[in-house]
Scaffold this active site. Structure first.
Site, PDB file in Angstrom:
ATOM      1  N   SER A  37       0.829  -1.211   0.000  1.00  0.00           N
ATOM      2  CA  SER A  37       0.000   0.000   0.000  1.00  0.00           C
ATOM      3  C   SER A  37       0.859   1.254   0.000  1.00  0.00           C
ATOM      4  O   SER A  37       0.562   2.223  -0.716  1.00  0.00           O
ATOM      5  CB  SER A  37      -0.922   0.015   1.224  1.00  0.00           C
ATOM      6  OG  SER A  37      -1.828  -1.068   1.169  1.00  0.00           O
ATOM      7  N   GLY A  68      -6.326  -5.376  -3.088  1.00  0.00           N
ATOM      8  CA  GLY A  68      -6.813  -4.636  -1.921  1.00  0.00           C
ATOM      9  C   GLY A  68      -5.774  -3.664  -1.393  1.00  0.00           C
ATOM     10  O   GLY A  68      -6.087  -2.530  -1.008  1.00  0.00           O
ATOM     11  N   ASP A  69      -4.508  -4.100  -1.389  1.00  0.00           N
ATOM     12  CA  ASP A  69      -3.414  -3.223  -0.937  1.00  0.00           C
ATOM     13  C   ASP A  69      -3.302  -2.004  -1.840  1.00  0.00           C
ATOM     14  O   ASP A  69      -3.096  -0.882  -1.381  1.00  0.00           O
ATOM     15  CB  ASP A  69      -2.063  -3.968  -0.965  1.00  0.00           C
ATOM     16  CG  ASP A  69      -2.073  -5.230  -0.115  1.00  0.00           C
ATOM     17  OD1 ASP A  69      -2.848  -5.291   0.853  1.00  0.00           O
ATOM     18  OD2 ASP A  69      -1.296  -6.152  -0.421  1.00  0.00           O
ATOM     19  N   ALA A  70      -3.421  -2.250  -3.149  1.00  0.00           N
ATOM     20  CA  ALA A  70      -3.309  -1.151  -4.127  1.00  0.00           C
ATOM     21  C   ALA A  70      -4.467  -0.178  -3.963  1.00  0.00           C
ATOM     22  O   ALA A  70      -4.288   1.039  -4.067  1.00  0.00           O
ATOM     23  CB  ALA A  70      -3.291  -1.715  -5.546  1.00  0.00           C
TER      24      ALA A  70
END
Length: 342
Positions: free
Chosen positions: A68, A296-298
């Site tokens: 992230s 999801g991290d992105a």
């Protein structure tokens, strides 16, 4: 852009992703479910070698929070806007990680553990969906003493926004508590992620201790439903759950909590002030999907990149959707040289 220097700080488990397209038999053999994230048990340990001997493997710097932060740094294109703290081993994977993060423009302050190798995460891909099995190793050795050192605490002092994935609750809840209390006392924005069903289930106490300090809670639909089940809410409705999470008690009333739940190809749910707004994602034709690892991290990285610029929530979500759309068309959490986000 001096006032953006170190504006966003992440803390978490730096892991080297060992990524491969595997088959159903491999999933069955090691008892792995797609779209899940777990910690490796003894039965999983042989799989790392088996993957590299049997399949075509890529090694990609990973770890949820680190992904992230790297994506936020990429979206911002402001050198040194982000920093990151976590624990690696003194080995070739660790050196690779340092090189990787520095070239991404992130100011990393790793604790280098003498005793354990750099943590790894098996990323098993079938049909574009991923399953994560993390062998934390050195990442699990993070010590709050490292965090308290003046040169590292300086990153906390400098940051105005802090992000920690739920995975770090298994490693150093003391460090999380320190930074959470600091954020509340100084009116900074503290953000966390539900991260995985097992965190909501088996690290419930640590999660509950941190939650009162959290201004933005991120998660996906599976994690939200697990959270609801664990808390006896008896609802599977993601919008209801998002509202309930946003209304849990808060240590400081300066910022009202906002919950942001992604649902794969379905709309993103944002809950604040007792109501929800949904935002459609950018749909991708199936043939363009490479793998969902890092999606999801992105999303969080894209979201935070606009949050630190004080953009409205709709714009933060749009940036999150843009970043995850880029990442799922590539292997692992990787991106082209420059973003194309207007």
């Amino acid at each position: 852009m001096a006032d953006y220097e170190g504006i966003l700080l992440g803390m978490g488990n730096p892991l080297l992703d060992i990524s491969a397209v595997v088959d159903e038999d491999f999933l069955t053999k090691y008892d792995i479910k797609l779209n899940n994230a777990i910690l490796a048990e003894d039965k999983h340990l042989p799989m790392y070698d088996e993957m590299s001997s049997k399949y075509s493997v890529e090694y990609i710097a990973g770890g949820a929070t680190q992904n992230s932060i790297r994506v936020a740094q990429w979206m911002l294109q402001i050198p040194g806007a982000t920093s990151y703290i976590g624990s690696i081993g003194k080995d070739k994977y660790g050196e690779e990680m340092i090189k990787n993060s520095k070239s991404a423009g992130v100011n990393v302050h790793y604790y280098e553990d003498e005793t354990a190798p750099t943590g790894t995460c098996a990323v098993c891909v079938v049909g574009g969906e991923r399953s994560l099995i993390a062998n934390l190793s050195a990442a699990n050795c993070y010590k709050v003493e490292h965090f308290k050192r003046p040169e590292n605490w300086a990153l906390v002092e400098k940051a105005k926004y802090i992000y920690i994935a739920g995975f770090f609750l298994t490693v150093s809840p003391e460090s999380i508590q320190l930074v959470a209390e600091h954020a509340a006392a100084t009116n900074k924005i503290f953000t966390m992620n539900l991260s995985a069903p097992f965190i909501c289930e088996f690290f419930k106490d640590a999660q509950e201790k941190a939650l009162p300090y959290v201004d933005y809670v991120f998660g996906n639909e599976t994690e939200a439903r697990t959270f609801s089940k664990v808390h006896g809410w008896e609802t599977d409705n993601v919008e209801e759950i998002a509202i309930k999470i946003s209304q849990l008690p808060k240590a400081s009333e300066t910022h009202k909590r906002i919950t942001v739940i992604t649902q794969g190809a379905d709309p993103v749910v944002v809950a604040q002030d007792g109501k929800t707004t949904t935002y459609p994602v950018i749909l991708l034709p199936k043939e363009k999907l490479v793998d969902t690892n890092g999606a999801g991290d992105a999303f969080v990285g894209g979201f935070l990149s606009q949050l630190v610029l004080e953009k409205p929530i709709a714009e933060c979500v749009r940036a999150g959707c843009y970043a995850s759309n880029v990442i799922i068309q590539r292997s692992g959490c990787t991106y082209p040289e420059k973003p194309d986000f207007k």
